[in-house]
Structures are given as C-alpha cells and as structure tokens.
Design a protein around this motif. Structure first.
Motif, PDB file in Angstrom:
ATOM      1  N   ILE A   1       0.862  -1.180   0.000  1.00 17.25           N
ATOM      2  CA  ILE A   1       0.000   0.000   0.000  1.00 17.25           C
ATOM      3  C   ILE A   1       0.900   1.232   0.000  1.00 17.25           C
ATOM      4  O   ILE A   1       1.864   1.313   0.772  1.00 17.25           O
ATOM      5  CB  ILE A   1      -0.924   0.020   1.230  1.00 17.25           C
ATOM      6  CG1 ILE A   1      -1.965  -1.099   1.128  1.00 17.25           C
ATOM      7  CG2 ILE A   1      -1.621   1.370   1.359  1.00 17.25           C
ATOM      8  CD1 ILE A   1      -2.917  -1.150   2.298  1.00 17.25           C
ATOM      9  N   GLN A   2       0.581   2.163  -0.867  1.00 16.06           N
ATOM     10  CA  GLN A   2       1.315   3.421  -0.908  1.00 16.06           C
ATOM     11  C   GLN A   2       0.526   4.489  -0.155  1.00 16.06           C
ATOM     12  O   GLN A   2      -0.678   4.644  -0.356  1.00 16.06           O
ATOM     13  CB  GLN A   2       1.547   3.885  -2.347  1.00 16.06           C
ATOM     14  CG  GLN A   2       2.458   5.105  -2.444  1.00 16.06           C
ATOM     15  CD  GLN A   2       2.598   5.616  -3.862  1.00 16.06           C
ATOM     16  OE1 GLN A   2       1.618   5.698  -4.602  1.00 16.06           O
ATOM     17  NE2 GLN A   2       3.816   5.966  -4.260  1.00 16.06           N
ATOM     18  N   ILE A   3       1.231   5.206   0.708  1.00 21.16           N
ATOM     19  CA  ILE A   3       0.640   6.339   1.416  1.00 21.16           C
ATOM     20  C   ILE A   3       1.253   7.608   0.839  1.00 21.16           C
ATOM     21  O   ILE A   3       2.477   7.774   0.837  1.00 21.16           O
ATOM     22  CB  ILE A   3       0.882   6.253   2.931  1.00 21.16           C
ATOM     23  CG1 ILE A   3       0.268   4.967   3.503  1.00 21.16           C
ATOM     24  CG2 ILE A   3       0.300   7.474   3.636  1.00 21.16           C
ATOM     25  CD1 ILE A   3       0.491   4.795   4.992  1.00 21.16           C
ATOM     26  N   VAL A   4       0.393   8.492   0.331  1.00 22.60           N
ATOM     27  CA  VAL A   4       0.837   9.734  -0.302  1.00 22.60           C
ATOM     28  C   VAL A   4       0.247  10.908   0.467  1.00 22.60           C
ATOM     29  O   VAL A   4      -0.961  10.944   0.727  1.00 22.60           O
ATOM     30  CB  VAL A   4       0.387   9.802  -1.780  1.00 22.60           C
ATOM     31  CG1 VAL A   4       0.912  11.080  -2.436  1.00 22.60           C
ATOM     32  CG2 VAL A   4       0.853   8.572  -2.549  1.00 22.60           C
ATOM     33  N   LEU A   5       1.098  11.869   0.814  1.00 23.31           N
ATOM     34  CA  LEU A   5       0.638  13.116   1.430  1.00 23.31           C
ATOM     35  C   LEU A   5       0.991  14.260   0.496  1.00 23.31           C
ATOM     36  O   LEU A   5       2.146  14.370   0.048  1.00 23.31           O
ATOM     37  CB  LEU A   5       1.290  13.357   2.784  1.00 23.31           C
ATOM     38  CG  LEU A   5       0.739  12.602   3.997  1.00 23.31           C
ATOM     39  CD1 LEU A   5       1.160  11.150   3.970  1.00 23.31           C
ATOM     40  CD2 LEU A   5       1.215  13.268   5.301  1.00 23.31           C
ATOM     41  N   GLN A   6       0.017  15.095   0.194  1.00 20.58           N
ATOM     42  CA  GLN A   6       0.264  16.295  -0.605  1.00 20.58           C
ATOM     43  C   GLN A   6      -0.278  17.508   0.132  1.00 20.58           C
ATOM     44  O   GLN A   6      -1.363  17.455   0.717  1.00 20.58           O
ATOM     45  CB  GLN A   6      -0.371  16.173  -1.989  1.00 20.58           C
ATOM     46  CG  GLN A   6      -1.892  16.115  -1.990  1.00 20.58           C
ATOM     47  CD  GLN A   6      -2.462  16.080  -3.407  1.00 20.58           C
ATOM     48  OE1 GLN A   6      -1.897  15.433  -4.280  1.00 20.58           O
ATOM     49  NE2 GLN A   6      -3.572  16.779  -3.606  1.00 20.58           N
ATOM     50  N   PRO A   7       0.479  18.609   0.129  1.00 19.25           N
ATOM     51  CA  PRO A   7       0.073  19.774   0.929  1.00 19.25           C
ATOM     52  C   PRO A   7      -0.942  20.682   0.260  1.00 19.25           C
ATOM     53  O   PRO A   7      -1.634  21.431   0.958  1.00 19.25           O
ATOM     54  CB  PRO A   7       1.400  20.510   1.150  1.00 19.25           C
ATOM     55  CG  PRO A   7       2.240  20.139  -0.041  1.00 19.25           C
ATOM     56  CD  PRO A   7       1.836  18.746  -0.422  1.00 19.25           C
ATOM     57  N   ASP A   8      -1.044  20.654  -1.079  1.00 22.40           N
ATOM     58  CA  ASP A   8      -1.907  21.620  -1.758  1.00 22.40           C
ATOM     59  C   ASP A   8      -2.656  20.955  -2.914  1.00 22.40           C
ATOM     60  O   ASP A   8      -2.071  20.672  -3.959  1.00 22.40           O
ATOM     61  CB  ASP A   8      -1.066  22.784  -2.287  1.00 22.40           C
ATOM     62  CG  ASP A   8      -1.919  23.929  -2.818  1.00 22.40           C
ATOM     63  OD1 ASP A   8      -3.116  23.984  -2.444  1.00 22.40           O
ATOM     64  OD2 ASP A   8      -1.399  24.739  -3.591  1.00 22.40           O
ATOM     65  N   PRO A   9      -3.964  20.689  -2.743  1.00 21.23           N
ATOM     66  CA  PRO A   9      -4.723  20.859  -1.500  1.00 21.23           C
ATOM     67  C   PRO A   9      -4.368  19.752  -0.509  1.00 21.23           C
ATOM     68  O   PRO A   9      -3.991  18.656  -0.932  1.00 21.23           O
ATOM     69  CB  PRO A   9      -6.175  20.734  -1.967  1.00 21.23           C
ATOM     70  CG  PRO A   9      -6.096  19.833  -3.156  1.00 21.23           C
ATOM     71  CD  PRO A   9      -4.805  20.180  -3.849  1.00 21.23           C
ATOM     72  N   PRO A  10      -4.467  19.998   0.795  1.00 23.19           N
ATOM     73  CA  PRO A  10      -4.078  18.994   1.788  1.00 23.19           C
ATOM     74  C   PRO A  10      -4.889  17.707   1.633  1.00 23.19           C
ATOM     75  O   PRO A  10      -6.125  17.735   1.677  1.00 23.19           O
ATOM     76  CB  PRO A  10      -4.373  19.674   3.129  1.00 23.19           C
ATOM     77  CG  PRO A  10      -4.400  21.127   2.815  1.00 23.19           C
ATOM     78  CD  PRO A  10      -4.937  21.241   1.424  1.00 23.19           C
ATOM     79  N   CYS A  11      -4.186  16.606   1.459  1.00 21.91           N
ATOM     80  CA  CYS A  11      -4.882  15.342   1.215  1.00 21.91           C
ATOM     81  C   CYS A  11      -3.959  14.178   1.530  1.00 21.91           C
ATOM     82  O   CYS A  11      -2.741  14.255   1.321  1.00 21.91           O
ATOM     83  CB  CYS A  11      -5.350  15.273  -0.241  1.00 21.91           C
ATOM     84  SG  CYS A  11      -6.305  13.788  -0.647  1.00 21.91           S
TER      85      CYS A  11
END
Length: 305
Positions: free
Chosen positions: A177-187
C-alpha cells in the motif's frame, strides 16, 4: 546462608495491582496480530513496556504507565527485560477477567523460578493463581531509529475506524500500500498495489470526520507491505472504534511510519489513587507501531535533507 536462600529473601522487582483487566487485555490484544507471538517486557519505575516485533520490519510497543495501576511498587535496579509468550499473558488475564469487573489482580515479578505471577487480591471466594514462564532474551529488539524529517513533523490524524476500514478495503494478498501526502490541496491518499486504479482519498478540508489533523509541507510517498500495515489496525479494540477516537500517523526519515493508538484502561466512575484534580483518572495505554518502508520509492520520494 545459600545464595538461593538469600535471593528468596530479596523483594521482588515489581508488585502492581490492576483493577481493569479488560482494559489491559484490549491494550495487549492491539499488538497481537497472529497466534504464537512472543513479547519482551521491560520494567521500570515509570511503568511496563511490552514490545512485539516481526522480521525487523514491524515493531509494536504498549506503554503501561504506573498510573494505570492501583499499586505500583518497583524495587529493581535498572530496567529488567525478559521474554515471554504474549498469548499466555493475554489468555491468562482473560481467565481473571471472567471472575467479574470488580476483580483486582496482582502482577509480581519474579516468582521463585523467575516466572511472572498473576493472582487475585482480596477475592471473596478464595483465590486464583497463575505463573507464566519467562526466558532470557537471545537477541535485543531491533532499532527502529525513528527520526523526524525536519523541524515540522510530517503527520496526520484519522479516525481509527476509518483507518482500519481503508486498509482492509485495499486488501490484496502479498501486495503493498502506498501512502501519499500532498500539501496543496491537503490530502492523504492510500493506494493499493494490484487493484488497478483503486485508491482512497482523505481530503483535509472536506470533513473533520475524515482527517482530524494534517501537517505536511511537501509531497511525500512511501510503499509499505500490506500485511504489516494491516497488523497495525487489525485488532484495535471495539471500544476504540465505537468511541470514534483518532489514530496518529507520522512519517519519519527513510519513510519509517509510526502509528499511535490510545486505549482506555480503567473502569468509568471507579475512584483511583492517581486521579486528577476533578477526580477522574487519566488511565490511557499508549500503543505505538513502527513499520519500515519498502526500499523502492519511485513516486515522489521524501527529501530527507
């Protein structure tokens, strides 16, 4: 006097009394992801730490602070560590819990043959006694070496029930499983390997029922083995899910993932010697999982510098 006789006269390293056996079982069951698991117990003046690990890729710790116990008498020098069967410990406590919610259990270490002793305290219909064999550790626990990636930790908090459901929905035997965090938009996005385009998104601003908190200043992505990630939520107590509590996930240097759960250990409305100034005890067991990331990261690798 013989050395064995002298040792028999020495006070035990630990004597503690527990009045919420069910809560203790919940906390320990949280890190029981398979049958026939071994655990390491570390004793200190501050409480007990139970450590469970597998293959150097997954480690769990249950922090049982001294405030969780009615009595906590510690007489050892240093921090004794010993191994034992987690299954026997949980199953033994379950036997005592069947005696009723008012049962108080004494935990004592060591016994005459270095056992961990469990016995009832002031039980009206006699007493119940159990001895769990311990062993000397062959190896020490692996160093999870969790380090933050900078001054601002990369983390998010999600409702425990939703986290468990998301991981189970992405189940695929032997997958990642890949966990991705992106700041814009926060998700936050969970992607399942082997499911094609299947993914689960947790947008931060969409609803507070999804993400409770979010902290990330750049996009990061890491892959984790499904079986290890699932172990972090597979046995979360039903009470935690029902109370709609949150679980905090933090990504450290090298993709090390730390997942923290809080489990209540205490009977509501029962006075406790470590209660706060409004008479309500702070009796929470802290559960921490550490999961190593897989070595290959081709999508938005974290910049540890």
């Amino acid at each position: 006097m013989s050395s064995s006789a002298a040792a028999a006269d020495d006070p035990p390293d630990l004597i503690c009394h527990l009045d919420s056996i069910h809560g203790m079982v919940d906390a320990l069951t949280s890190v029981r992801w398979k049958r026939h698991q071994d655990a390491v117990l570390e004793l200190s003046e501050h409480g007990i730490v139970v450590i469970v690990e597998e293959s150097g890729c997954l480690q769990a710790k249950v922090y049982l602070k001294r405030e969780l116990f009615l009595v906590y008498e510690y007489a050892a020098e240093g921090r004794p560590r010993f191994g034992m069967s987690l299954d026997l410990f949980v199953d033994g406590l379950n036997i005592f819990s069947a005696l009723g919610p008012a049962t108080v259990v004494e935990i004592r270490y060591p016994g005459p043959d270095m056992e961990l002793i469990l016995k009832t305290v002031d039980f009206p219909n006699g007493s119940l006694y159990a001895a769990i064999r311990t062993r000397i550790l062959d190896t020490i626990s692996w160093d999870y070496n969790f380090e933050p990636t900078g001054n601002v930790p990369i983390s998010f908090t999600v409702k425990s029930a939703l986290l468990k459901e998301a991981i189970e929905d992405l189940e695929w035997p032997g997958s990642s499983i890949q966990i991705v965090l992106q700041p814009d938009p926060p998700c936050v996005t969970f992607k399942g390997d082997g499911h094609g385009e299947l993914q689960i998104d947790f947008p931060y601003y969409a609803s507070t029922d999804l993400l409770i908190a979010f902290q990330c200043s750049r996009q990061v992505a890491y892959w984790y083995k499904y079986k290890f990630l699932r172990a972090t939520t597979s046995n979360i107590p039903a009470g935690v899910l029902k109370d709609n509590r949150g679980s905090k996930l933090t990504i450290g240097r090298g993709g090390m993932l730390k997942i923290q759960h809080l489990v209540s250990v205490g009977r509501p409305g029962v006075p406790h010697p470590y209660g706060d100034n409004v008479g309500q005890p702070s009796r929470i067991a802290y559960i921490e999982f550490y999961v190593k990331a897989e070595e290959e990261q081709e999508d938005a690798p974290i910049n540890d510098s």
